[in-house]
Write a protein that holds these residues in place. Sequence first.
Motif, PDB file in Angstrom:
ATOM      1  N   THR A  33       0.778  -1.174  -0.054  1.00  0.00           N
ATOM      2  CA  THR A  33      -0.199  -0.058  -0.029  1.00  0.00           C
ATOM      3  C   THR A  33       0.975   1.158  -0.027  1.00  0.00           C
ATOM      4  O   THR A  33       0.487   2.240   0.347  1.00  0.00           O
ATOM      5  N   GLY A  34       2.121   1.023  -0.425  1.00  0.00           N
ATOM      6  CA  GLY A  34       3.069   2.344  -0.308  1.00  0.00           C
ATOM      7  C   GLY A  34       2.400   3.471  -1.410  1.00  0.00           C
ATOM      8  O   GLY A  34       1.611   3.407  -2.393  1.00  0.00           O
ATOM      9  N   GLU A  35       2.902   4.577  -1.013  1.00  0.00           N
ATOM     10  CA  GLU A  35       2.292   5.743  -1.766  1.00  0.00           C
ATOM     11  C   GLU A  35       3.261   6.038  -2.671  1.00  0.00           C
ATOM     12  O   GLU A  35       4.519   5.530  -2.726  1.00  0.00           O
ATOM     13  N   ARG A  36       2.852   6.932  -3.788  1.00  0.00           N
ATOM     14  CA  ARG A  36       3.673   7.511  -5.074  1.00  0.00           C
ATOM     15  C   ARG A  36       3.453   8.743  -4.969  1.00  0.00           C
ATOM     16  O   ARG A  36       2.619   9.452  -4.510  1.00  0.00           O
ATOM     17  N   PHE A  37       4.631   9.457  -5.724  1.00  0.00           N
ATOM     18  CA  PHE A  37       4.490  11.156  -5.614  1.00  0.00           C
ATOM     19  C   PHE A  37       4.067  11.482  -7.124  1.00  0.00           C
ATOM     20  O   PHE A  37       4.137  10.668  -8.146  1.00  0.00           O
ATOM     21  N   TYR A  38       3.191  12.390  -7.261  1.00  0.00           N
ATOM     22  CA  TYR A  38       2.902  13.176  -8.586  1.00  0.00           C
ATOM     23  C   TYR A  38       3.350  14.710  -8.467  1.00  0.00           C
ATOM     24  O   TYR A  38       3.075  15.333  -7.792  1.00  0.00           O
ATOM     25  N   THR A  39       4.276  15.028  -9.542  1.00  0.00           N
ATOM     26  CA  THR A  39       4.782  16.190  -9.472  1.00  0.00           C
ATOM     27  C   THR A  39       3.897  17.137 -10.331  1.00  0.00           C
ATOM     28  O   THR A  39       3.720  16.674 -11.323  1.00  0.00           O
ATOM     29  N   ILE A  40       3.685  18.221  -9.828  1.00  0.00           N
ATOM     30  CA  ILE A  40       3.091  19.418 -10.398  1.00  0.00           C
ATOM     31  C   ILE A  40       3.776  20.446 -10.520  1.00  0.00           C
ATOM     32  O   ILE A  40       4.560  21.032  -9.816  1.00  0.00           O
ATOM     33  N   GLY A  41       3.857  20.893 -11.995  1.00  0.00           N
ATOM     34  CA  GLY A  41       4.881  22.093 -12.366  1.00  0.00           C
ATOM     35  C   GLY A  41       4.094  23.394 -12.471  1.00  0.00           C
ATOM     36  O   GLY A  41       2.763  23.482 -13.055  1.00  0.00           O
ATOM     37  N   TYR A  42       4.693  24.519 -12.262  1.00  0.00           N
ATOM     38  CA  TYR A  42       3.948  25.982 -12.448  1.00  0.00           C
ATOM     39  C   TYR A  42       5.066  26.972 -13.115  1.00  0.00           C
ATOM     40  O   TYR A  42       6.208  26.984 -12.272  1.00  0.00           O
ATOM     41  N   ALA A  43       4.691  27.536 -13.931  1.00  0.00           N
ATOM     42  CA  ALA A  43       5.729  28.527 -14.620  1.00  0.00           C
ATOM     43  C   ALA A  43       5.211  29.853 -14.347  1.00  0.00           C
ATOM     44  O   ALA A  43       3.887  30.289 -14.395  1.00  0.00           O
ATOM     45  N   ASP A  44       6.027  30.724 -13.948  1.00  0.00           N
ATOM     46  CA  ASP A  44       5.779  32.166 -13.484  1.00  0.00           C
ATOM     47  C   ASP A  44       6.394  33.064 -14.259  1.00  0.00           C
ATOM     48  O   ASP A  44       7.485  33.142 -14.224  1.00  0.00           O
ATOM     49  N   GLY A  45       5.521  33.403 -15.256  1.00  0.00           N
ATOM     50  CA  GLY A  45       6.072  34.327 -16.179  1.00  0.00           C
ATOM     51  C   GLY A  45       6.397  33.500 -17.395  1.00  0.00           C
ATOM     52  O   GLY A  45       6.449  32.510 -17.726  1.00  0.00           O
ATOM     53  N   SER A  46       6.552  34.459 -18.862  1.00  0.00           N
ATOM     54  CA  SER A  46       6.673  33.695 -20.179  1.00  0.00           C
ATOM     55  C   SER A  46       7.928  34.233 -20.808  1.00  0.00           C
ATOM     56  O   SER A  46       8.278  33.843 -22.043  1.00  0.00           O
ATOM     57  N   GLY A  47       8.666  35.212 -20.151  1.00  0.00           N
ATOM     58  CA  GLY A  47       9.765  35.830 -20.773  1.00  0.00           C
ATOM     59  C   GLY A  47      10.825  35.104 -20.417  1.00  0.00           C
ATOM     60  O   GLY A  47      11.138  34.213 -20.137  1.00  0.00           O
ATOM     61  N   SER A  48      12.319  36.098 -20.474  1.00  0.00           N
ATOM     62  CA  SER A  48      13.395  35.583 -19.908  1.00  0.00           C
ATOM     63  C   SER A  48      13.947  36.816 -19.367  1.00  0.00           C
ATOM     64  O   SER A  48      14.338  37.882 -19.720  1.00  0.00           O
ATOM     65  N   PRO A  49      14.263  36.592 -17.948  1.00  0.00           N
ATOM     66  CA  PRO A  49      13.946  35.241 -17.318  1.00  0.00           C
ATOM     67  C   PRO A  49      12.516  34.978 -16.776  1.00  0.00           C
ATOM     68  O   PRO A  49      11.672  35.983 -16.664  1.00  0.00           O
ATOM     69  N   SER A  50      12.224  33.705 -16.611  1.00  0.00           N
ATOM     70  CA  SER A  50      11.156  33.021 -16.068  1.00  0.00           C
ATOM     71  C   SER A  50      11.490  32.052 -15.003  1.00  0.00           C
ATOM     72  O   SER A  50      12.432  31.328 -15.069  1.00  0.00           O
ATOM     73  N   ALA A  51      10.429  31.829 -14.039  1.00  0.00           N
ATOM     74  CA  ALA A  51      10.824  30.798 -12.817  1.00  0.00           C
ATOM     75  C   ALA A  51       9.860  29.442 -13.262  1.00  0.00           C
ATOM     76  O   ALA A  51       8.618  29.774 -13.791  1.00  0.00           O
TER      77      ALA A  51
END
Length: 243
Positions: A33-51
């Motif tokens: 019954t072990g758990e697993r991880f789901y990674t969720i990504g978020y991009a802050d900004g669309s130019g250069s630089p962006s995080a």
Amino acid sequence: MIHNLKYLLFGLTLTGLVACSEDDNTEPDEQPTGERFYTIGYADGSGSPSATYTQSVTDLSDGTISYVGYGFEVPSTRTARIFASSDGTTLYGLDYGGGSVYKFDVDGGQDYTQLSETNVQYAIGTAYPRWTKVNDDYALLHNVTTERIYDEASGDYLKTVATAQLVSINLDDLTFRSIQEFEIPVNQEDENRGAYVFRIDAPVVVGDKAITEWPREHTIRIRTHRSRWIIILLRLWLWITLL
């Protein structure tokens, strides 16, 4: 066109096998019954630089997700290109604009541990390649360079030559498996109207093939030098098969 990105990157469901016995008096085997991880990504900004920020959860059906003061910042010059291993334990990131790829352990929540880093710019010739996960063992870096050809006497434009660059990366240690490039063929009709392929973007992976849209109808089969890659251009599709 560049968009702000807010997207769920990975949602994989694991199913278990239930063991049964012919003996009705025997209890079924206990399942993990072990758990697993789901990674969720978020991009802050669309130019250069962006995080680019990530966090991992064990349940996608309950709770809320917020990046206010929370999240792991993936190395990113202009929106990192990230994907996870099938079991959710490893995260990979391409620093688009920085020319490096990274490998991280997923430790839960906003905790990630960097395992390795490799600069890919010298291998593929640009800090702005795209990449695609082929399977849990390999990823494919892809880029297209173009050169405008002119008539030496008149100076008139003749055509644009497009060259595809492909680099296979071993995800275990982020080493390069093969580095290949080839001129993308264009039929006479397309050449006459100045049409050419200018990038390979987000190909679909089917088995060991990476498939990207081709602008017109072709039936051409090419085997590159050393026969490490087979490229088939066939009716609107570019098939890239890693051998």
